[in-house]
Design a protein around this motif. Structure first.
Motif, mmCIF file in Angstrom:
data_model
loop_
_atom_site.group_PDB
_atom_site.id
_atom_site.type_symbol
_atom_site.label_atom_id
_atom_site.label_comp_id
_atom_site.label_asym_id
_atom_site.label_seq_id
_atom_site.Cartn_x
_atom_site.Cartn_y
_atom_site.Cartn_z
ATOM 1 N N ILE A 254 -26.383 -65.724 -41.599
ATOM 2 C CA ILE A 254 -26.640 -65.824 -43.034
ATOM 3 C C ILE A 254 -26.607 -64.422 -43.639
ATOM 4 O O ILE A 254 -27.218 -63.490 -43.105
ATOM 5 N N VAL B 228 -30.554 -62.828 -40.113
ATOM 6 C CA VAL B 228 -30.209 -62.799 -41.531
ATOM 7 C C VAL B 228 -29.983 -61.362 -41.961
ATOM 8 O O VAL B 228 -30.737 -60.462 -41.596
ATOM 9 N N GLY C 282 -23.553 -68.683 -45.433
ATOM 10 C CA GLY C 282 -24.630 -69.539 -44.966
ATOM 11 C C GLY C 282 -24.282 -70.168 -43.638
ATOM 12 O O GLY C 282 -23.114 -70.274 -43.264
#
Length: 342
Positions: free
Chosen positions: A122, A90, A13
């Protein structure tokens, strides 16, 4: 959690990004540099032009230098903005484990995929284990989980330009997985690995209208004892030549397929660039539709897959998104010397 149930895990994260438009965001995302550069360019650009249009040369090179500095700052600001946007990207590592086919190799590829995703801010992990029950349903459940992961990624990083999908699965599972994702995720890009840890963005899930044909399309080969309503597409992306077709013919006879269309690549390797991968997906899609291998709901369409996983996902998205049950993906098992379904 029972065997075969998909799992979603946050692997890596990022710290919350500064709110877009805030002072800290303006200072770090390149906006302030762009503003300063624009101001310099606007102030000194006209003055530089005046010195060339008139006989007054006073300050010409000073004005020109300030103008060029402004242009450089604007370019640097946009480069910084692009870098920041990429760092907010991501990745979703998608793994469909198959305990019956080289589990150690599959685990190694999964680890490579996660290591590759370290460049993204992420990383989410979506995994399932295919057992001997309804594998198609298990892949669909994995696809549903990834759809939720994509939604989660958009919430976590609204500024992300792309959702990067890094798959580890067999070709048949990849086709079914792509069919579930469909074309509804234009920001999703599927990455392809080389088996040694090197990946690149290979296939987007949106259509590519213009492309340069890469494959040789052979005439349809009929099977008189087969069902004329059953049709197959055979895809040779490894340049195997005549050796490729004999197992294909045997599978067609076993399944009473009426005819098969072969698309083949002359070379044994595919250039590692997204334009080539997109062209292959689109050409196979167009040939399938023109040959009548699309648009049915009877479940009598077959595709014999080979080559990269990313292409199989793209083919599933383009061919079977609306009719997942009408297509049966097959891949060749060299150990068993025959084609196998999911």
């Amino acid at each position: 959690m029972p065997l075969g149930s998909p799992e979603l895990t946050l692997v890596r994260g990022a710290a919350p990004a500064a709110k877009t438009g805030s002072l800290s965001a303006t200072a770090t995302d390149g906006t302030l540099v762009i503003v300063l550069g624009t101001a310099l360019g606007t102030a000194f650009g006209p003055e530089t032009i005046k010195t060339f249009l008139t006989t007054n040369q006073d300050g010409r090179w000073g004005f020109a230098t300030c103008f060029l500095i402004g242009v450089g700052l604007v370019l640097a600001g946009f480069l910084r903005r692009r870098t920041v946007t990429r760092n907010r990207s991501v990745a979703i590592v998608v793994t469909a484990r198959d305990t019956g086919r080289e589990p150690a190799r599959g685990a190694d590829l999964h680890d490579q995929a996660e290591a590759y995703c370290g460049q993204f801010s992420i990383t989410l992990r979506a995994t399932t284990t295919l057992d001997s029950s309804d594998r198609a349903q298990q892949v669909d459940e994995l696809g549903e989980l990834v759809m939720r992961a994509i939604h989660m990624a958009r919430v976590l990083t609204p500024d992300a330009m792309r959702i990067h999908i890094v798959p580890t699965m067999r070709l048949t599972a990849a086709f079914r997985f792509g069919a579930y994702l469909g074309n509804a995720n234009p920001t999703a890009v599927v990455h392809q690995g080389d088996g040694a840890g090197a990946y690149f963005p290979a296939v987007t899930l949106r259509p590519t209208p213009k492309y340069r044909p890469m494959l040789t399309v052979h005439d349809a080969e009929p099977f008189p004892d087969g069902d004329a309503d059953k049709m197959a597409i055979a895809v040779d992306l490894q340049g195997r030549g005549p050796d490729f077709m004999e197992p294909v013919r045997q599978e067609c006879r076993n399944r009473r397929i009426g005819n098969v269309v072969l698309l083949s690549l002359d070379d044994a390797t595919i250039p590692r660039d997204p334009d080539t991968f997109a062209a292959i997906v689109e050409q196979i899609t167009d040939v399938s539709r023109s040959s009548g291998a699309a648009g049915t709901t009877r479940g009598d369409r077959f595709i014999m897959l080979s080559g990269p996983v990313a292409i199989s996902i793209g083919l599933g998205a383009r061919l079977a998104a609306q009719q997942r049950t009408s297509w049966t993906p097959l891949s060749y098992n060299a150990d068993a010397t025959r084609y196998e379904s999911l």
